[in-house]
Design an enzyme around this catalytic site. Structure first.
Site, PDB file in Angstrom:
ATOM      1  N   TRP A 181     -44.554  62.423 -51.592  1.00  0.00           N
ATOM      2  CA  TRP A 181     -45.239  63.678 -51.469  1.00  0.00           C
ATOM      3  C   TRP A 181     -44.474  63.988 -53.510  1.00  0.00           C
ATOM      4  O   TRP A 181     -43.020  64.097 -53.244  1.00  0.00           O
ATOM      5  CB  TRP A 181     -45.062  64.416 -50.022  1.00  0.00           C
ATOM      6  CG  TRP A 181     -45.160  65.359 -50.640  1.00  0.00           C
ATOM      7  CD1 TRP A 181     -46.601  66.171 -50.768  1.00  0.00           C
ATOM      8  CD2 TRP A 181     -44.089  67.357 -50.811  1.00  0.00           C
ATOM      9  NE1 TRP A 181     -46.294  67.692 -51.074  1.00  0.00           N
ATOM     10  CE2 TRP A 181     -45.113  67.929 -51.380  1.00  0.00           C
ATOM     11  CE3 TRP A 181     -42.739  67.109 -51.031  1.00  0.00           C
ATOM     12  CZ2 TRP A 181     -44.309  69.108 -51.854  1.00  0.00           C
ATOM     13  CZ3 TRP A 181     -42.495  67.762 -51.398  1.00  0.00           C
ATOM     14  CH2 TRP A 181     -42.901  68.865 -51.405  1.00  0.00           C
ATOM     15  N   GLU A 220     -49.149  61.515 -50.047  1.00  0.00           N
ATOM     16  CA  GLU A 220     -49.354  62.583 -48.941  1.00  0.00           C
ATOM     17  C   GLU A 220     -49.777  63.826 -49.369  1.00  0.00           C
ATOM     18  O   GLU A 220     -49.117  64.714 -50.255  1.00  0.00           O
ATOM     19  CB  GLU A 220     -47.706  63.254 -48.651  1.00  0.00           C
ATOM     20  CG  GLU A 220     -47.940  64.408 -47.204  1.00  0.00           C
ATOM     21  CD  GLU A 220     -46.746  64.782 -46.563  1.00  0.00           C
ATOM     22  OE1 GLU A 220     -45.448  64.121 -47.302  1.00  0.00           O
ATOM     23  OE2 GLU A 220     -45.909  66.376 -46.238  1.00  0.00           O
ATOM     24  N   LYS A 222     -51.557  68.048 -49.511  1.00  0.00           N
ATOM     25  CA  LYS A 222     -50.911  69.857 -49.861  1.00  0.00           C
ATOM     26  C   LYS A 222     -51.507  70.814 -50.130  1.00  0.00           C
ATOM     27  O   LYS A 222     -52.553  70.333 -50.481  1.00  0.00           O
ATOM     28  CB  LYS A 222     -49.336  69.842 -49.451  1.00  0.00           C
ATOM     29  CG  LYS A 222     -48.152  70.602 -49.279  1.00  0.00           C
ATOM     30  CD  LYS A 222     -47.025  70.837 -49.842  1.00  0.00           C
ATOM     31  CE  LYS A 222     -46.788  71.994 -49.153  1.00  0.00           C
ATOM     32  NZ  LYS A 222     -44.840  72.640 -48.572  1.00  0.00           N
ATOM     33  N   ASP A 253     -49.818  65.776 -42.965  1.00  0.00           N
ATOM     34  CA  ASP A 253     -48.712  66.116 -42.522  1.00  0.00           C
ATOM     35  C   ASP A 253     -49.595  67.707 -41.828  1.00  0.00           C
ATOM     36  O   ASP A 253     -50.123  68.352 -42.451  1.00  0.00           O
ATOM     37  CB  ASP A 253     -47.753  66.921 -43.234  1.00  0.00           C
ATOM     38  CG  ASP A 253     -46.864  67.094 -42.724  1.00  0.00           C
ATOM     39  OD1 ASP A 253     -47.029  68.385 -42.265  1.00  0.00           O
ATOM     40  OD2 ASP A 253     -45.469  67.362 -43.538  1.00  0.00           O
ATOM     41  N   HIS A 256     -50.370  71.060 -43.735  1.00  0.00           N
ATOM     42  CA  HIS A 256     -50.763  70.502 -44.699  1.00  0.00           C
ATOM     43  C   HIS A 256     -52.028  71.318 -45.333  1.00  0.00           C
ATOM     44  O   HIS A 256     -53.138  70.678 -46.273  1.00  0.00           O
ATOM     45  CB  HIS A 256     -50.276  69.477 -45.959  1.00  0.00           C
ATOM     46  CG  HIS A 256     -48.680  69.088 -45.569  1.00  0.00           C
ATOM     47  ND1 HIS A 256     -48.147  68.367 -46.942  1.00  0.00           N
ATOM     48  CD2 HIS A 256     -47.961  69.858 -46.027  1.00  0.00           C
ATOM     49  CE1 HIS A 256     -46.602  68.154 -46.687  1.00  0.00           C
ATOM     50  NE2 HIS A 256     -46.787  69.425 -46.016  1.00  0.00           N
ATOM     51  N   HIS A 280     -47.564  63.237 -40.753  1.00  0.00           N
ATOM     52  CA  HIS A 280     -46.087  63.760 -39.975  1.00  0.00           C
ATOM     53  C   HIS A 280     -46.149  64.923 -39.887  1.00  0.00           C
ATOM     54  O   HIS A 280     -47.235  66.139 -39.464  1.00  0.00           O
ATOM     55  CB  HIS A 280     -46.316  64.297 -41.909  1.00  0.00           C
ATOM     56  CG  HIS A 280     -45.172  63.665 -43.170  1.00  0.00           C
ATOM     57  ND1 HIS A 280     -44.460  64.419 -43.969  1.00  0.00           N
ATOM     58  CD2 HIS A 280     -44.843  62.167 -42.931  1.00  0.00           C
ATOM     59  CE1 HIS A 280     -43.582  62.786 -45.122  1.00  0.00           C
ATOM     60  NE2 HIS A 280     -44.240  61.655 -43.875  1.00  0.00           N
ATOM     61  N   ASP A 288     -46.508  76.317 -43.931  1.00  0.00           N
ATOM     62  CA  ASP A 288     -46.479  75.025 -43.597  1.00  0.00           C
ATOM     63  C   ASP A 288     -44.280  75.491 -43.527  1.00  0.00           C
ATOM     64  O   ASP A 288     -43.494  74.530 -43.733  1.00  0.00           O
ATOM     65  CB  ASP A 288     -46.392  74.031 -44.893  1.00  0.00           C
ATOM     66  CG  ASP A 288     -45.939  72.900 -44.674  1.00  0.00           C
ATOM     67  OD1 ASP A 288     -45.622  72.292 -44.204  1.00  0.00           O
ATOM     68  OD2 ASP A 288     -45.266  72.375 -45.906  1.00  0.00           O
ATOM     69  N   ASP A 290     -43.260  73.850 -40.950  1.00  0.00           N
ATOM     70  CA  ASP A 290     -42.179  72.670 -40.379  1.00  0.00           C
ATOM     71  C   ASP A 290     -41.282  73.362 -38.766  1.00  0.00           C
ATOM     72  O   ASP A 290     -40.006  73.006 -39.464  1.00  0.00           O
ATOM     73  CB  ASP A 290     -41.520  72.436 -41.552  1.00  0.00           C
ATOM     74  CG  ASP A 290     -41.682  71.010 -42.633  1.00  0.00           C
ATOM     75  OD1 ASP A 290     -43.026  70.435 -41.891  1.00  0.00           O
ATOM     76  OD2 ASP A 290     -41.779  71.744 -43.794  1.00  0.00           O
ATOM     77  N   ASP A 320     -42.189  65.464 -39.137  1.00  0.00           N
ATOM     78  CA  ASP A 320     -41.698  66.341 -40.057  1.00  0.00           C
ATOM     79  C   ASP A 320     -41.170  67.882 -39.974  1.00  0.00           C
ATOM     80  O   ASP A 320     -42.263  68.321 -39.841  1.00  0.00           O
ATOM     81  CB  ASP A 320     -42.359  66.199 -41.668  1.00  0.00           C
ATOM     82  CG  ASP A 320     -41.946  66.740 -42.844  1.00  0.00           C
ATOM     83  OD1 ASP A 320     -41.291  67.072 -42.508  1.00  0.00           O
ATOM     84  OD2 ASP A 320     -42.902  66.660 -43.562  1.00  0.00           O
TER      85      ASP A 320
HETATM   86  C1  RNT Z   1     -43.100  68.741 -47.921  1.00  0.00           C
HETATM   87  C2  RNT Z   1     -43.667  68.120 -46.751  1.00  0.00           C
HETATM   88  C3  RNT Z   1     -42.515  66.384 -47.472  1.00  0.00           C
HETATM   89  C4  RNT Z   1     -41.224  67.016 -47.229  1.00  0.00           C
HETATM   90  C5  RNT Z   1     -40.472  65.449 -47.016  1.00  0.00           C
HETATM   91  C6  RNT Z   1     -38.733  66.125 -47.178  1.00  0.00           C
HETATM   92  O1  RNT Z   1     -44.428  69.638 -47.826  1.00  0.00           O
HETATM   93  O2  RNT Z   1     -44.100  67.523 -45.931  1.00  0.00           O
HETATM   94  O3  RNT Z   1     -43.364  65.332 -46.835  1.00  0.00           O
HETATM   95  O4  RNT Z   1     -41.254  67.353 -45.747  1.00  0.00           O
HETATM   96  O5  RNT Z   1     -40.140  64.256 -47.571  1.00  0.00           O
HETATM   97 ZN    ZN Z   2     -44.081  65.910 -45.290  1.00  0.00          ZN
END
Ligand code: RNT
Ligand code: ZN
Length: 412
Positions: A181, A220, A222, A253, A256, A280, A288, A290, A320
């Site tokens: 990523w 990955e 986004k 993810d 994302h 993720h 995003d 998390d 994640d």
């Molecule tokens: C960032 C991505 C990525 C990170 C990690 C720490 O937006 O989701 O995966 O969260 O690599």
């Molecule tokens: Zn991620």
């Protein structure tokens, strides 16, 4: 076996569902738990402070792991409360070494203590190159940077990460997923998106040019990040195309995409064109963010898609999320168990009957069954699973989480 489970087993059997088969299947599903929930995405390099790249943990709850030994102790505790055998997803900035090598100098030796620990703990390892939290990533351009020298620096980092991942896979006898990523993007409207995407495409090709045993490449995408609102170079379309053309694993993810998009809906769509997926699993709130995953609809539907689409054997389930306002070990344990709970619930659906109703366009039956099934005593099946796997539930679990948190709270 408890009376509650006996009753539950009979009630599920009445719907044609075999709870024993569901429990046995769940035992075999590994979850790749991310190391970065344990220390707020800081890592163990001496030179960095914040993560940058538009990702951020917020909060200052006591107990953040400050060293590899503290992180491993926290992980040992967490895995002890998560039923089953799982994986650890490491980031390159979590090297365990006295002198911090620069990102283009990392080697397996810097991570060997993790492998020693993993062998003892019965944990397999996944890996990620770290393309953020570094002076050469401060402007949010790495593999797509206009400067060839900066691109080469990051290509070298990615190559070395792949070699480390390959060694992980060989040492632990299980392929290590090396997930790429990059934060690359533009705060304001770029004039030449194509040029940036061509540079990223070529840099990825250069990074991946040597096939390695013991590892798999994942990419990955986004939608946007803080500071790169106008354009993310590695968008979903970019990486979906890249993964299809190059045979890499595609990482989705859950944070994302646009907040109204269902990431679960994408699984069956992309699975027709890519062999393997990486998830993720995360919980975006407005962005995003998390957040730690709850046992909510988004996770449950994701698990249902994995089971109904028969995708478990070609999907790597990674997590994640990172929250620094609560106990970090509690976040790991409850979040990971939530993913397992969602999978168990999905395994406990009478899929044949539901499919039949849908095939016959009997949407009333699909609706009534789906809703009535929610009343079945899932908790008794989950408790039985945990009991068989020597993991506590309910108040006993909370007691252990609280005890551990009070022990680590004195960390500075
Ligand atoms: C960032 C991505 C990525 C990170 C990690 C720490 O937006 O989701 O995966 O969260 O690599
Ligand atoms: Zn991620």
């Amino acid at each position: 076996m408890t009376r509650a489970y006996d009753l539950a087993k009979a009630m599920y059997a009445d719907w044609g569902v075999d709870t024993e088969a569901a429990i046995d299947r769940l035992k075999t599903i590994p979850i790749s738990m991310h190391c970065w929930q344990g220390d707020d995405v800081v890592g163990f390099e001496t030179r960095t402070g914040s993560s940058g790249g538009g990702i951020q943990a917020t909060g200052n709850h006591p107990g953040r792991a400050r060293t590899p030994d503290e992180l491993r102790a926290d992980l040992d505790f967490a895995y002890g409360l998560i039923p089953g055998q799982h994986r650890l997803n490491l980031h390159a900035m979590y090297m365990d070494t006295d002198r911090t090598p620069d990102r283009d100098e990392i080697e397996y030796a810097h991570f060997a203590p993790w492998v020693d620990w993993a062998k003892g703990a019965g944990v397999k390892l996944d890996f990620n190159p770290t393309f953020f939290a570094h002076a050469k990533a401060d402007d949010n351009l790495t593999l797509s940077h206009p400067d060839q020298g900066i691109r080469d620096f990051w290509i070298e980092h990615g190559r070395r990460s792949r070699e480390i991942a390959a060694r992980f896979g060989q040492e632990l006898d299980s392929p290590s997923i090396n997930n790429v990523w990059v934060p690359d993007g533009y705060k304001d409207v770029p004039v030449d998106r194509m040029a940036a995407r061509r540079r990223l495409d070529a840099a990825l090709d250069a990074m991946f040019d040597t096939p390695l045993d013991g590892m798999k490449d994942a990419v990955e995408s986004k939608l946007f990040g803080i500071g790169v609102e106008a354009c993310t170079v590695g968008s979903h379309e970019f990486y979906m195309g890249y993964a299809i053309r190059n045979g890499t694993v595609l990482c989705l993810d859950m944070g994302h995409f646009h907040p109204t998009e269902s990431v679960a809906d994408k699984l069956s769509a992309v699975a027709l064109s890519v062999d393997e997926l990486l998830l993720h699993v995360s919980r975006p709130m407005r962005w995003d963010s998390d957040h730690v995953i709850l046992l909510d609809d988004s996770i449950q539907i994701m698990a249902q898609e994995l089971i109904a689409g028969d995708l478990l054997d070609r999907t790597h389930i990674g997590l994640d999320f990172f929250d620094a306002t609560i106990s970090r070990t509690a976040a790991w344990v409850i979040g990971t168990r939530n993913m397992q709970k969602a999978l168990l619930q999905a395994l406990l659906r009478p899929l044949d009957r539901l499919r039949k109703a849908e095939d016959e366009m009997d949407f009333t039956t699909r609706f009534t069954m789906t809703e009535e099934l929610k009343d079945l005593p899932f908790g008794a099946v989950w408790a039985e699973f945990c009991d068989r796997m020597d993991a506590p539930t309910g108040q006993a679990l909370i007691g252990k989480l609280d005890d551990y948190q009070s022990k680590v709270a004195s960390r500075g």
